[in-house]
Design a protein around this motif. Structure first.
Motif, mmCIF file in Angstrom:
data_model
loop_
_atom_site.group_PDB
_atom_site.id
_atom_site.type_symbol
_atom_site.label_atom_id
_atom_site.label_comp_id
_atom_site.label_asym_id
_atom_site.label_seq_id
_atom_site.Cartn_x
_atom_site.Cartn_y
_atom_site.Cartn_z
ATOM 1 N N PHE A 168 0.842 -1.199 0.000
ATOM 2 C CA PHE A 168 0.000 0.000 0.000
ATOM 3 C C PHE A 168 0.880 1.252 0.000
ATOM 4 C CE2 PHE A 168 -2.553 -3.344 1.964
ATOM 5 C CZ PHE A 168 -3.707 -3.272 1.212
ATOM 6 N N PRO A 169 1.588 1.512 -1.113
ATOM 7 C CA PRO A 169 2.532 2.639 -1.143
ATOM 8 C C PRO A 169 1.869 4.013 -1.011
ATOM 9 C CG PRO A 169 2.254 1.689 -3.336
ATOM 10 C CD PRO A 169 1.539 0.784 -2.368
ATOM 11 N N GLN A 170 0.573 4.124 -1.271
ATOM 12 C CA GLN A 170 -0.123 5.407 -1.153
ATOM 13 C C GLN A 170 -0.662 5.665 0.254
ATOM 14 O OE1 GLN A 170 -3.149 5.212 -4.157
ATOM 15 N NE2 GLN A 170 -1.707 5.575 -5.831
ATOM 16 N N ALA A 171 -0.535 4.709 1.153
ATOM 17 C CA ALA A 171 -1.097 4.841 2.505
ATOM 18 C C ALA A 171 -0.485 6.023 3.247
ATOM 19 C CB ALA A 171 -0.862 3.563 3.300
ATOM 20 N N GLU A 172 -1.311 6.666 4.063
ATOM 21 C CA GLU A 172 -0.829 7.767 4.897
ATOM 22 C C GLU A 172 0.036 7.257 6.041
ATOM 23 O OE1 GLU A 172 -3.943 10.357 6.287
ATOM 24 O OE2 GLU A 172 -4.784 10.515 4.271
ATOM 25 N N HIS A 173 -0.292 6.050 6.531
ATOM 26 C CA HIS A 173 0.449 5.489 7.664
ATOM 27 C C HIS A 173 0.233 3.980 7.693
ATOM 28 C CE1 HIS A 173 2.050 5.008 11.719
ATOM 29 N NE2 HIS A 173 0.972 4.303 12.009
ATOM 30 N N VAL A 174 1.279 3.245 8.046
ATOM 31 C CA VAL A 174 1.201 1.806 8.296
ATOM 32 C C VAL A 174 1.928 1.547 9.604
ATOM 33 C CG1 VAL A 174 1.886 -0.498 7.532
ATOM 34 C CG2 VAL A 174 1.169 1.208 5.837
ATOM 35 N N GLY A 175 1.294 0.840 10.526
ATOM 36 C CA GLY A 175 1.956 0.534 11.782
ATOM 37 C C GLY A 175 1.190 -0.482 12.597
ATOM 38 N N ILE A 176 1.834 -0.930 13.663
ATOM 39 C CA ILE A 176 1.211 -1.869 14.591
ATOM 40 C C ILE A 176 0.643 -1.056 15.755
ATOM 41 C CG2 ILE A 176 1.594 -3.750 16.222
ATOM 42 C CD1 ILE A 176 1.876 -4.823 13.513
ATOM 43 N N GLU A 177 -0.636 -1.255 16.044
ATOM 44 C CA GLU A 177 -1.288 -0.641 17.204
ATOM 45 C C GLU A 177 -1.334 -1.684 18.298
ATOM 46 O OE1 GLU A 177 -5.125 1.459 16.821
ATOM 47 O OE2 GLU A 177 -4.931 1.003 14.687
ATOM 48 N N TYR A 178 -0.697 -1.417 19.433
ATOM 49 C CA TYR A 178 -0.783 -2.297 20.593
ATOM 50 C C TYR A 178 -1.752 -1.672 21.586
ATOM 51 C CZ TYR A 178 3.329 -4.759 18.883
ATOM 52 O OH TYR A 178 4.204 -5.481 18.120
ATOM 53 N N LYS A 179 -2.660 -2.461 22.112
ATOM 54 C CA LYS A 179 -3.658 -2.001 23.069
ATOM 55 C C LYS A 179 -3.365 -2.604 24.439
ATOM 56 C CE LYS A 179 -6.074 0.048 19.831
ATOM 57 N NZ LYS A 179 -6.288 1.479 19.789
ATOM 58 N N GLU A 180 -3.732 -1.880 25.490
ATOM 59 C CA GLU A 180 -3.548 -2.371 26.865
ATOM 60 C C GLU A 180 -4.494 -3.518 27.186
ATOM 61 O OE1 GLU A 180 -1.199 -1.431 29.140
ATOM 62 O OE2 GLU A 180 -0.362 -0.287 27.465
ATOM 63 N N ALA A 181 -5.671 -3.490 26.579
ATOM 64 C CA ALA A 181 -6.689 -4.514 26.814
ATOM 65 C C ALA A 181 -7.296 -4.895 25.470
ATOM 66 C CB ALA A 181 -7.770 -3.974 27.751
ATOM 67 N N VAL A 182 -8.075 -5.939 25.458
ATOM 68 C CA VAL A 182 -8.757 -6.361 24.238
ATOM 69 C C VAL A 182 -9.670 -5.226 23.771
ATOM 70 C CG1 VAL A 182 -10.392 -8.007 23.242
ATOM 71 C CG2 VAL A 182 -8.624 -8.806 24.820
ATOM 72 N N THR A 183 -9.631 -4.950 22.484
ATOM 73 C CA THR A 183 -10.377 -3.845 21.866
ATOM 74 C C THR A 183 -11.229 -4.403 20.730
ATOM 75 O OG1 THR A 183 -8.597 -2.304 22.391
ATOM 76 C CG2 THR A 183 -10.087 -1.647 20.634
ATOM 77 N N PHE A 184 -12.362 -3.773 20.491
ATOM 78 C CA PHE A 184 -13.231 -4.157 19.377
ATOM 79 C C PHE A 184 -12.864 -3.304 18.169
ATOM 80 C CE2 PHE A 184 -17.543 -3.912 17.262
ATOM 81 C CZ PHE A 184 -17.509 -5.206 16.770
ATOM 82 N N PHE A 185 -12.435 -3.954 17.103
ATOM 83 C CA PHE A 185 -12.124 -3.297 15.837
ATOM 84 C C PHE A 185 -13.312 -3.535 14.914
ATOM 85 C CE2 PHE A 185 -8.041 -4.238 17.755
ATOM 86 C CZ PHE A 185 -7.305 -3.080 17.530
ATOM 87 N N ASP A 186 -14.087 -2.477 14.685
ATOM 88 C CA ASP A 186 -15.301 -2.630 13.880
ATOM 89 C C ASP A 186 -15.134 -1.966 12.517
ATOM 90 O OD1 ASP A 186 -15.758 0.129 14.116
ATOM 91 O OD2 ASP A 186 -17.193 -0.119 15.729
ATOM 92 N N ALA A 187 -16.144 -2.093 11.698
ATOM 93 C CA ALA A 187 -16.102 -1.560 10.336
ATOM 94 C C ALA A 187 -16.595 -0.119 10.249
ATOM 95 C CB ALA A 187 -16.912 -2.461 9.410
ATOM 96 N N GLY A 188 -16.912 0.489 11.388
ATOM 97 C CA GLY A 188 -17.384 1.870 11.383
ATOM 98 C C GLY A 188 -18.666 2.001 10.584
ATOM 99 N N ALA A 189 -18.699 2.976 9.679
ATOM 100 C CA ALA A 189 -19.894 3.226 8.868
ATOM 101 C C ALA A 189 -20.205 2.073 7.921
ATOM 102 C CB ALA A 189 -19.733 4.522 8.086
ATOM 103 N N ASN A 190 -19.248 1.198 7.683
ATOM 104 C CA ASN A 190 -19.488 0.032 6.824
ATOM 105 C C ASN A 190 -20.341 -1.031 7.519
ATOM 106 O OD1 ASN A 190 -17.946 1.022 4.677
ATOM 107 N ND2 ASN A 190 -16.071 0.069 5.413
ATOM 108 N N THR A 191 -20.406 -1.005 8.853
ATOM 109 C CA THR A 191 -21.102 -2.038 9.618
ATOM 110 C C THR A 191 -22.558 -2.169 9.180
ATOM 111 O OG1 THR A 191 -19.661 -1.660 11.511
ATOM 112 C CG2 THR A 191 -21.744 -2.792 11.937
ATOM 113 N N GLU A 192 -22.974 -3.394 8.938
ATOM 114 C CA GLU A 192 -24.351 -3.662 8.518
ATOM 115 C C GLU A 192 -25.130 -4.468 9.543
ATOM 116 O OE1 GLU A 192 -24.550 -5.262 4.566
ATOM 117 O OE2 GLU A 192 -23.287 -3.670 3.762
ATOM 118 N N SER A 193 -24.581 -5.614 10.000
ATOM 119 C CA SER A 193 -25.341 -6.480 10.883
ATOM 120 C C SER A 193 -24.433 -7.488 11.586
ATOM 121 C CB SER A 193 -26.429 -7.216 10.089
ATOM 122 O OG SER A 193 -25.851 -7.945 9.028
ATOM 123 N N VAL A 194 -25.041 -8.181 12.574
ATOM 124 C CA VAL A 194 -24.348 -9.227 13.336
ATOM 125 C C VAL A 194 -25.237 -10.464 13.314
ATOM 126 C CG1 VAL A 194 -23.362 -9.883 15.558
ATOM 127 C CG2 VAL A 194 -23.365 -7.476 14.861
#
Length: 149
Positions: free
Chosen positions: A33-59
């Motif tokens: 992804f050479p056009q990306a603004e940023h690429v990196g590893i995000e480390y969280k202190e606790a388990v986090t929910f990574f959702d699709a944001g506005a893309n989210t449709e259903s569960v």
């Protein structure tokens, strides 16, 4: 202005890559992804929910496919009390034991303590072979989440 994120989250919500594997995977992704603004590893202190944001449709239930949105909100609230340290659930539709992480999210979502994240990747797909290479580099199967905020 809106932003798009590509989160690649390990299948195991409690797993983190070592520093060398994380950097190798991030370098590989930078090349994809050479056009990306940023690429990196995000480390969280606790388990986090990574959702699709506005893309989210259903569960949905991973077993019978039943729609779970009304029930899911309460299940998320209960799991959040312990910072998502316990994701175990019993589905309300077919009484099967599973995990909040293993439900079927339309668009995909995942729980994790880290994410290989691409900000505004400049693309909307990730090929199966590319994903396999990233998984090999980081040392874990990954869930791919396309988030729009």
């Amino acid at each position: 202005m809106s932003d798009n994120y590509l989160h690649m989250v390990p299948d195991d919500p409690y797993w983190r890559p070592d520093k060398t594997a994380a950097e190798e995977a991030a370098n590989l992704v930078r090349g994809l992804f050479p056009q990306a603004e940023h690429v990196g590893i995000e480390y969280k202190e606790a388990v986090t929910f990574f959702d699709a944001g506005a893309n989210t449709e259903s569960v949905h239930c991973a077993f019978c496919g039943s729609e779970l949105e009304d029930w899911w909100g309460n299940a998320m609230d209960q799991a959040a009390v312990s910072d998502f340290s316990d994701l175990a659930i019993v589905t309300p539709c077919c009484s099967k034991s599973t995990s909040l992480n293993d439900l079927r999210y339309v668009w995909p979502a995942a729980f994790g303590m880290c994410s290989l994240t691409v900000v505004n990747p400049g693309a909307t797909t990730l090929g199966a072979e590319e994903l396999r290479r990233i998984e090999q580099a980081i040392g874990s199967p990954l869930k791919v989440i396309w988030q729009h905020l």
